[in-house]
Design a protein around this motif. Structure first.
Motif, mmCIF file in Angstrom:
data_model
loop_
_atom_site.group_PDB
_atom_site.id
_atom_site.type_symbol
_atom_site.label_atom_id
_atom_site.label_comp_id
_atom_site.label_asym_id
_atom_site.label_seq_id
_atom_site.Cartn_x
_atom_site.Cartn_y
_atom_site.Cartn_z
ATOM 1 N N LEU A 36 -0.515 6.314 25.816
ATOM 2 C CA LEU A 36 -1.119 4.904 26.114
ATOM 3 C C LEU A 36 -0.981 4.508 27.481
ATOM 4 C CD1 LEU A 36 -0.236 2.818 22.794
ATOM 5 C CD2 LEU A 36 -2.561 3.797 23.425
ATOM 6 N N ALA A 37 0.194 4.727 27.980
ATOM 7 C CA ALA A 37 0.380 4.461 29.387
ATOM 8 C C ALA A 37 -0.530 5.107 30.582
ATOM 9 C CB ALA A 37 1.955 4.349 29.966
ATOM 10 N N CYS A 38 -0.440 6.344 29.960
ATOM 11 C CA CYS A 38 -1.076 7.389 31.078
ATOM 12 C C CYS A 38 -2.581 7.017 31.510
ATOM 13 C CB CYS A 38 -1.189 8.816 30.443
ATOM 14 S SG CYS A 38 -1.476 10.224 31.831
ATOM 15 N N LYS A 39 -2.805 6.941 32.890
ATOM 16 C CA LYS A 39 -3.804 6.612 33.458
ATOM 17 C C LYS A 39 -4.536 7.655 34.265
ATOM 18 C CE LYS A 39 -3.145 2.213 32.680
ATOM 19 N NZ LYS A 39 -3.096 2.025 31.422
ATOM 20 N N LEU A 40 -4.096 8.933 34.142
ATOM 21 C CA LEU A 40 -4.499 10.149 34.744
ATOM 22 C C LEU A 40 -5.754 10.715 33.696
ATOM 23 C CD1 LEU A 40 -4.085 11.963 37.010
ATOM 24 C CD2 LEU A 40 -2.562 13.290 36.086
ATOM 25 N N THR A 41 -6.899 10.607 33.931
ATOM 26 C CA THR A 41 -7.784 11.174 33.331
ATOM 27 C C THR A 41 -8.652 12.186 34.061
ATOM 28 O OG1 THR A 41 -9.431 9.217 34.076
ATOM 29 C CG2 THR A 41 -8.078 8.979 31.892
ATOM 30 N N ASP A 42 -8.841 12.217 35.352
ATOM 31 C CA ASP A 42 -9.663 13.331 35.683
ATOM 32 C C ASP A 42 -9.167 14.526 35.521
ATOM 33 O OD1 ASP A 42 -11.739 13.773 37.975
ATOM 34 O OD2 ASP A 42 -10.208 14.904 38.627
ATOM 35 N N LYS A 43 -10.070 15.391 35.070
ATOM 36 C CA LYS A 43 -9.603 16.895 34.695
ATOM 37 C C LYS A 43 -8.991 17.598 35.681
ATOM 38 C CE LYS A 43 -12.611 17.075 30.312
ATOM 39 N NZ LYS A 43 -13.823 17.693 29.929
#
Length: 139
Positions: A36-43
């Protein structure tokens, strides 16, 4: 300080008394919290972060453990280590904004130390996120 200490004692007693099922449930809840905390979404960023994990973790000489953190020791820093560590920290801060990092460069080209965590909970989360149990030179 008392709260952290008592929390740590409670966690230790709970895992000892209630066995592995509680530990698995606790780990599951921590993993959900991390996701839930992770903001890293770019592959591309995720792929680069995984590359950094693999590259940096091969360079670790030893891992030191304190009650609230892990410290990774890089004995023989090469010319790319600083840049890789800064990039690693930047990505990890996007993914794990709750995790504290402390980077120490020893004089004269000595060991470089990367400390992660500042509480019992962040230490546990760092262990899970970084998969520190997979380090070959765990000391």
């Amino acid at each position: 300080m008392k709260t952290v200490f008592l929390g740590g004692i409670f966690w230790l007693l709970a895992t000892t008394c209630f066995g592995q099922s509680l530990d698995m449930e606790h780990t599951k809840k921590l993993k959900e919290k991390i996701a839930l905390a992770c903001k890293l979404t770019d592959k591309d960023q995720i792929r680069r972060m995984q590359e950094l994990h693999q590259t940096l973790f091969k360079k670790i000489h030893k891992m030191l453990e304190t009650p609230t953190s892990y410290e990774l020791v890089f004995e023989n820093p090469d010319s790319t280590l600083s840049q890789d560590l800064f990039e690693f920290i930047r990505f990890e801060q996007l993914c794990c904004p709750w995790l504290r990092f402390q980077l120490t460069f020893s004089p004269g080209g000595g060991p470089v130390l990367l400390k992660m965590g500042d509480s019992v909970e962040t230490k546990e989360m760092a262990y899970l996120v970084m998969e520190l149990d997979k380090l070959p030179n765990k000391h």
